[in-house]
Design a protein around this motif. Structure first.
Motif, PDB file in Angstrom:
ATOM      1  N   VAL A  10      -2.245  15.352 115.288  1.00  0.00           N
ATOM      2  CA  VAL A  10      -2.036  16.502 114.400  1.00  0.00           C
ATOM      3  C   VAL A  10      -2.900  16.364 113.149  1.00  0.00           C
ATOM      4  O   VAL A  10      -3.507  17.340 112.679  1.00  0.00           O
ATOM      5  N   ARG A  11      -3.001  15.163 112.637  1.00  0.00           N
ATOM      6  CA  ARG A  11      -3.778  14.925 111.417  1.00  0.00           C
ATOM      7  C   ARG A  11      -5.268  15.079 111.640  1.00  0.00           C
ATOM      8  O   ARG A  11      -5.980  15.634 110.795  1.00  0.00           O
ATOM      9  N   ASP A  12      -5.751  14.621 112.777  1.00  0.00           N
ATOM     10  CA  ASP A  12      -7.197  14.504 112.984  1.00  0.00           C
ATOM     11  C   ASP A  12      -7.837  15.679 113.717  1.00  0.00           C
ATOM     12  O   ASP A  12      -9.065  15.755 113.782  1.00  0.00           O
ATOM     13  N   ILE A  13      -7.050  16.585 114.284  1.00  0.00           N
ATOM     14  CA  ILE A  13      -7.627  17.657 115.102  1.00  0.00           C
ATOM     15  C   ILE A  13      -7.302  19.008 114.464  1.00  0.00           C
ATOM     16  O   ILE A  13      -6.215  19.570 114.673  1.00  0.00           O
ATOM     17  N   PRO A  14      -8.227  19.551 113.679  1.00  0.00           N
ATOM     18  CA  PRO A  14      -7.953  20.815 112.989  1.00  0.00           C
ATOM     19  C   PRO A  14      -7.729  21.996 113.936  1.00  0.00           C
ATOM     20  O   PRO A  14      -6.965  22.909 113.617  1.00  0.00           O
ATOM     21  N   VAL A  15      -8.390  21.986 115.099  1.00  0.00           N
ATOM     22  CA  VAL A  15      -8.192  23.088 116.053  1.00  0.00           C
ATOM     23  C   VAL A  15      -6.731  23.148 116.496  1.00  0.00           C
ATOM     24  O   VAL A  15      -6.138  24.229 116.591  1.00  0.00           O
ATOM     25  N   LEU A  16      -6.134  22.008 116.740  1.00  0.00           N
ATOM     26  CA  LEU A  16      -4.727  21.965 117.135  1.00  0.00           C
ATOM     27  C   LEU A  16      -3.849  22.521 116.019  1.00  0.00           C
ATOM     28  O   LEU A  16      -2.956  23.340 116.283  1.00  0.00           O
ATOM     29  N   ARG A  17      -4.090  22.086 114.791  1.00  0.00           N
ATOM     30  CA  ARG A  17      -3.272  22.564 113.674  1.00  0.00           C
ATOM     31  C   ARG A  17      -3.380  24.079 113.528  1.00  0.00           C
ATOM     32  O   ARG A  17      -2.369  24.774 113.378  1.00  0.00           O
ATOM     33  N   ARG A  18      -4.591  24.571 113.570  1.00  0.00           N
ATOM     34  CA  ARG A  18      -4.790  26.002 113.379  1.00  0.00           C
ATOM     35  C   ARG A  18      -4.134  26.816 114.489  1.00  0.00           C
ATOM     36  O   ARG A  18      -3.381  27.757 114.236  1.00  0.00           O
ATOM     37  N   LEU A  67       0.789  36.315 107.467  1.00  0.00           N
ATOM     38  CA  LEU A  67       0.515  34.930 107.097  1.00  0.00           C
ATOM     39  C   LEU A  67      -0.487  34.301 108.058  1.00  0.00           C
ATOM     40  O   LEU A  67      -1.405  33.579 107.639  1.00  0.00           O
ATOM     41  N   ALA A  68      -0.326  34.582 109.359  1.00  0.00           N
ATOM     42  CA  ALA A  68      -1.264  34.053 110.347  1.00  0.00           C
ATOM     43  C   ALA A  68      -2.667  34.587 110.098  1.00  0.00           C
ATOM     44  O   ALA A  68      -3.656  33.844 110.186  1.00  0.00           O
ATOM     45  N   LEU A  69      -2.768  35.875 109.790  1.00  0.00           N
ATOM     46  CA  LEU A  69      -4.074  36.475 109.530  1.00  0.00           C
ATOM     47  C   LEU A  69      -4.722  35.867 108.290  1.00  0.00           C
ATOM     48  O   LEU A  69      -5.930  35.587 108.285  1.00  0.00           O
ATOM     49  N   GLY A  70      -3.917  35.654 107.241  1.00  0.00           N
ATOM     50  CA  GLY A  70      -4.457  35.037 106.038  1.00  0.00           C
ATOM     51  C   GLY A  70      -5.017  33.656 106.312  1.00  0.00           C
ATOM     52  O   GLY A  70      -6.103  33.290 105.830  1.00  0.00           O
ATOM     53  N   TYR A  71      -4.304  32.870 107.109  1.00  0.00           N
ATOM     54  CA  TYR A  71      -4.785  31.536 107.463  1.00  0.00           C
ATOM     55  C   TYR A  71      -6.012  31.624 108.373  1.00  0.00           C
ATOM     56  O   TYR A  71      -6.971  30.862 108.225  1.00  0.00           O
ATOM     57  N   PHE A  72      -5.998  32.587 109.281  1.00  0.00           N
ATOM     58  CA  PHE A  72      -7.133  32.773 110.190  1.00  0.00           C
ATOM     59  C   PHE A  72      -8.411  33.082 109.416  1.00  0.00           C
ATOM     60  O   PHE A  72      -9.504  32.616 109.780  1.00  0.00           O
ATOM     61  N   LEU A  73      -8.314  33.853 108.346  1.00  0.00           N
ATOM     62  CA  LEU A  73      -9.493  34.235 107.578  1.00  0.00           C
ATOM     63  C   LEU A  73     -10.104  33.068 106.814  1.00  0.00           C
ATOM     64  O   LEU A  73     -11.240  33.158 106.338  1.00  0.00           O
ATOM     65  N   THR A  74      -9.377  31.957 106.697  1.00  0.00           N
ATOM     66  CA  THR A  74      -9.949  30.767 106.053  1.00  0.00           C
ATOM     67  C   THR A  74     -10.715  29.896 107.050  1.00  0.00           C
ATOM     68  O   THR A  74     -11.320  28.906 106.648  1.00  0.00           O
ATOM     69  N   GLU A  75     -10.668  30.272 108.336  1.00  0.00           N
ATOM     70  CA  GLU A  75     -11.335  29.463 109.349  1.00  0.00           C
ATOM     71  C   GLU A  75     -12.854  29.601 109.234  1.00  0.00           C
ATOM     72  O   GLU A  75     -13.384  30.712 109.155  1.00  0.00           O
ATOM     73  N   ARG A  76     -13.538  28.494 109.211  1.00  0.00           N
ATOM     74  CA  ARG A  76     -14.992  28.513 109.166  1.00  0.00           C
ATOM     75  C   ARG A  76     -15.547  28.884 110.531  1.00  0.00           C
ATOM     76  O   ARG A  76     -15.066  28.436 111.553  1.00  0.00           O
ATOM     77  N   HIS A  77     -16.582  29.725 110.501  1.00  0.00           N
ATOM     78  CA  HIS A  77     -17.191  30.145 111.758  1.00  0.00           C
ATOM     79  C   HIS A  77     -18.699  30.035 111.624  1.00  0.00           C
ATOM     80  O   HIS A  77     -19.325  30.795 110.891  1.00  0.00           O
ATOM     81  N   ASP A  78     -19.247  29.044 112.277  1.00  0.00           N
ATOM     82  CA  ASP A  78     -20.684  28.792 112.171  1.00  0.00           C
ATOM     83  C   ASP A  78     -21.442  29.521 113.280  1.00  0.00           C
ATOM     84  O   ASP A  78     -20.956  29.628 114.389  1.00  0.00           O
TER      85      ASP A  78
END
Length: 226
Positions: A40-48, A215-226
């Motif tokens: 959980v700590r090391d995998i940001p994709v899982l957390r998101r 709340l989910a959308l707000g968190y989603f918008l902080t996701e970096r997309h390269d």
């Protein structure tokens, strides 16, 4: 009895058609459990993905906890059989699974995550505005149930696709964490929905459910997309 029969048939089909799979790790059961917090700590994709779906599943659980209370109240006066038929109509949202799978395979996970969150938000807002005790209101609730199920099913498939791609040796643990986290969200949504409905009624409960996809959308918008 029908459900039990179908489960037996599915089990037999799996036994004779699925290939054998042997995990590549050699760690013991306790070591695997001890590794979960680190994942959980090391995998940001899982957390998101887990937190996105915790919010959506919270809305889902809130809706399906409270809507039977509304349907059996004086507003609609439906029987238990009527509520069961209503729930069966909502199950039409299950068509989302193959669609979401195809979109994920085409690398459209990000755009379809937005669609899934939007579906859940629109469903709860529509449900909040449904006029109680009318055929129109019941039709809106049925449509909201289908749209809600579609959004939730889409997002869970997208999430599983994302975490399964992280490595076959991690899949079981990642899936366990993913489901555990979003079921906590479901429990919170269910408890919250019952409390709000008891004290403030259906509209307030549905609007409370609409806050979670926001709340989910707000968190989603902080996701970096390269």
């Amino acid at each position: 009895m029908l459900s039990a029969l179908l489960v037996v048939m599915i089990g037999a089909a799996i036994r004779f058609t699925m290939p054998a799979r042997r995990p590549e790790h050699t760690a013991g059961y306790r070591a695997l459990l001890a590794s979960l917090p680190r994942l959980v700590r090391d995998i940001p994709v899982l957390r998101r993905r887990a937190l996105y779906h915790a919010c959506l599943f919270g809305s889902f659980s809130l809706f399906w906890t409270v809507v039977p209370l509304l349907l059996t109240s004086d507003a609609f006066e439906m029987s238990q059989s009527g509520v069961a038929l209503f729930a069966l109509a909502g199950a039409a949202g299950a068509i989302a699974s193959p669609i979401a799978g195809r979109m994920a395979d085409r690398n459209r996970t990000r755009s379809w995550t937005r669609i899934a969150i939007g579906c859940v938000l629109i469903a709860l807002l529509a449900a909040a505005l449904a006029p109680a005790g009318s055929a129109l209101g019941l039709s809106i609730l049925v449509g909201a149930a289908i749209l809600l199920d579609f959004g939730v099913m889409t997002n869970v498939v997208l999430g599983q696709r994302a975490i399964y791609s992280l490595g076959p040796q991690l899949r079981a643990r990642l899936n366990g964490l993913y489901m555990a986290i979003f079921f906590v969200g479901g429990g919170v949504g269910s408890a919250l929905g019952g409390f709000v409905y008891a004290h403030h009624g259906w509209t307030a409960a549905a609007l409370t459910g609409a806050v979670l996809p926001v709340l989910a959308l707000g968190y989603f918008l902080t996701e970096r997309h390269d």
